[in-house]
Design a protein around this motif. Structure first.
Motif, PDB file in Angstrom:
ATOM      1  N   ILE A 114       0.724  -1.325  -0.073  1.00  0.00           N
ATOM      2  CA  ILE A 114       0.143   0.018  -0.020  1.00  0.00           C
ATOM      3  C   ILE A 114       0.961   1.282  -0.044  1.00  0.00           C
ATOM      4  CG2 ILE A 114      -1.662   1.397   1.265  1.00  0.00           C
ATOM      5  CD1 ILE A 114      -2.694  -1.335   2.482  1.00  0.00           C
ATOM      6  N   TYR A 115       1.554   1.381   0.962  1.00  0.00           N
ATOM      7  CA  TYR A 115       2.288   2.658   1.088  1.00  0.00           C
ATOM      8  C   TYR A 115       3.542   2.938  -0.076  1.00  0.00           C
ATOM      9  CZ  TYR A 115       5.843   5.980   3.275  1.00  0.00           C
ATOM     10  OH  TYR A 115       6.369   7.115   3.479  1.00  0.00           O
ATOM     11  N   PRO A 116       4.385   1.975  -0.218  1.00  0.00           N
ATOM     12  CA  PRO A 116       5.541   2.270  -1.204  1.00  0.00           C
ATOM     13  C   PRO A 116       4.798   2.194  -2.758  1.00  0.00           C
ATOM     14  CG  PRO A 116       6.256   0.606   0.200  1.00  0.00           C
ATOM     15  CD  PRO A 116       4.832   0.816   0.383  1.00  0.00           C
ATOM     16  N   VAL A 117       3.799   1.374  -2.837  1.00  0.00           N
ATOM     17  CA  VAL A 117       3.183   0.792  -4.076  1.00  0.00           C
ATOM     18  C   VAL A 117       2.332   2.358  -4.454  1.00  0.00           C
ATOM     19  CG1 VAL A 117       1.547  -0.338  -5.281  1.00  0.00           C
ATOM     20  CG2 VAL A 117       3.007  -1.363  -3.949  1.00  0.00           C
ATOM     21  N   GLY A 118       1.771   3.015  -3.308  1.00  0.00           N
ATOM     22  CA  GLY A 118       1.146   4.167  -3.646  1.00  0.00           C
ATOM     23  C   GLY A 118       2.154   5.233  -3.978  1.00  0.00           C
TER      24      GLY A 118
END
Length: 393
Positions: A114-118
């Motif tokens: 979620i965080y890095p992929v965002g």
């Protein structure tokens, strides 16, 4: 291709929705400890299990190049569903400590999608102005980090099980929004196949190394400062016999970083990400050094000092991510962002542990805060060559 106006708000909203699973866990730790009758060591294990899960997840997501091999919106969506499901594991009828730890571990694990992929999704939509976009993105995460402190001071009588149900629903909805309404951006590159070399390939480039090392120095300071803001406030109130609403001011000081992120993002449009990151890190380094005198200040100056520190300590974060994204090998951008995040959060574990032990050993002396200074000092040293390079924004 013209970028639709709704893209950035939807990415920010979905990112906040997904990472709320982490923030909500912080907010209900007291209630969980009572429900599961946790001792102090058990509570520490539960608290750290999310972070350990996140580090494990970012490492595995990176070396398998998931965010580069598959459509990022799909990775984000599936990770949101899995993280939301893991969040609900502790609501099963047969509750025990192991299930609680596994629940929090897998929440952290799937937050890696979620965080890095965002950030990867944002990078696909922004070739110019990425620093501004990530300023909003990280600013939302800062507000989420601060939010549990606001809950504590509000006196709101909430059921911790309802909090879990609500945040899982919100996280799943955030993943669905990305999947349905945020298509591939115009600046994406076809990703590489399964590879252990994504980080190594990018690390061959000096600018990528400079940004990565700068980020690592930043992470030595950031989460340790955030974790100990309530501790610092409590120590000050005891030593100075001051009356202070610690949860409220903890929220304000940490949330000030959201303003720093957004303001820094706008400044990058003219000054570039490297200069903004350098300025933010220089101010936070000065705060680390000056912290030894802060306990002698009157309350209003003490709080003003911490507000400046809170503003600056994270203002450089989105700009480091922006430079990393712009200097990484295009085909491995998702994996590079993920592994840099993994290393950064691993450094955080060490700095929080060291700071905690020093506070215990030296009777909560403000001189202990000097241990944070080497991080931004190292980051400033490594980032300096980028000030002479082309403008990253």
């Amino acid at each position: 291709m013209q970028r639709p106006n709704h893209i950035l708000p939807l990415i920010v909203l979905s990112q906040f929705a997904g990472t709320s699973l982490w923030f909500s866990g912080n907010a209900i730790l007291t209630e969980i400890s009572k429900a599961f009758q946790l001792q102090q060591d058990g509570l520490a294990i539960v608290t750290s299990s999310v972070l350990i899960g996140f580090i494990t997840g970012t490492f595995l997501y990176a070396i398998t190049a998931i965010a580069d091999r598959f459509k990022p919106s799909v990775v984000f969506f599936i990770s949101s569903l899995l993280a939301a499901s893991a969040n609900l594991l502790i609501l099963l009828p047969q509750q025990d400590f192991l299930l609680l730890v596994l629940s929090r571990f897998f929440v952290g694990f799937f937050l890696a999608g979620i965080y890095p992929v965002g950030m990867k999704i944002a990078a696909e939509w922004y070739e110019k102005g990425l620093g501004k976009a990530l300023g909003y993105l990280v600013g939302a995460l800062v507000m989420g980090t601060a939010f549990p402190h606001l809950l504590k001071q509000s006196g709101w009588d909430y059921n911790w099980k309802h909090v879990l149900l609500f945040t899982s629903s919100v996280a799943a909805a955030g993943g669905l929004i990305i999947y349905l309404f945020v298509p591939r951006g115009p600046f994406y590159k076809k990703g590489s196949s399964y590879s252990f070399d994504a980080f190594k390939n990018s690390f061959r480039f000096p600018n990528f190394r400079a940004a990565s090392f700068g980020y690592f120095g930043h992470m030595w300071e950031l989460y340790a400062f955030w974790a100990f803001v309530p501790v610092i406030l409590n120590i000050y109130t005891k030593q100075n016999a001051a009356v202070m609403n610690v949860p409220f001011w903890s929220f304000i000081i940490i949330a000030a970083g959201a303003i720093g992120c957004v303001a820094g993002g706008y400044i990058t449009l003219k000054q570039g990400s490297a200069k903004v990151a350098y300025a933010g890190m220089l101010v936070s380094f000065c705060c680390c050094v000056l912290s030894i005198f802060s306990f002698a200040l009157p309350p209003f100056l003490f709080l003003f000092f911490l507000l400046i520190w809170g503003f600056a300590v994270v203002a450089d974060s989105p700009q480091f991510s922006s430079i990393v994204a712009q200097t990484a090998v295009a085909e491995n951008k998702g994996s590079a962002l993920t592994i840099v995040t993994c290393i950064g959060f691993s450094i955080t574990v060490a700095s929080v542990y060291v700071l905690n032990r020093l506070f215990e050993q030296f009777m909560q002396s403000p001189y202990v805060l000097l241990i944070l200074a080497p991080g931004p000092l190292f980051g400033l040293w490594k980032l300096k060559p980028l000030l002479k390079q082309k403008t990253f924004n």
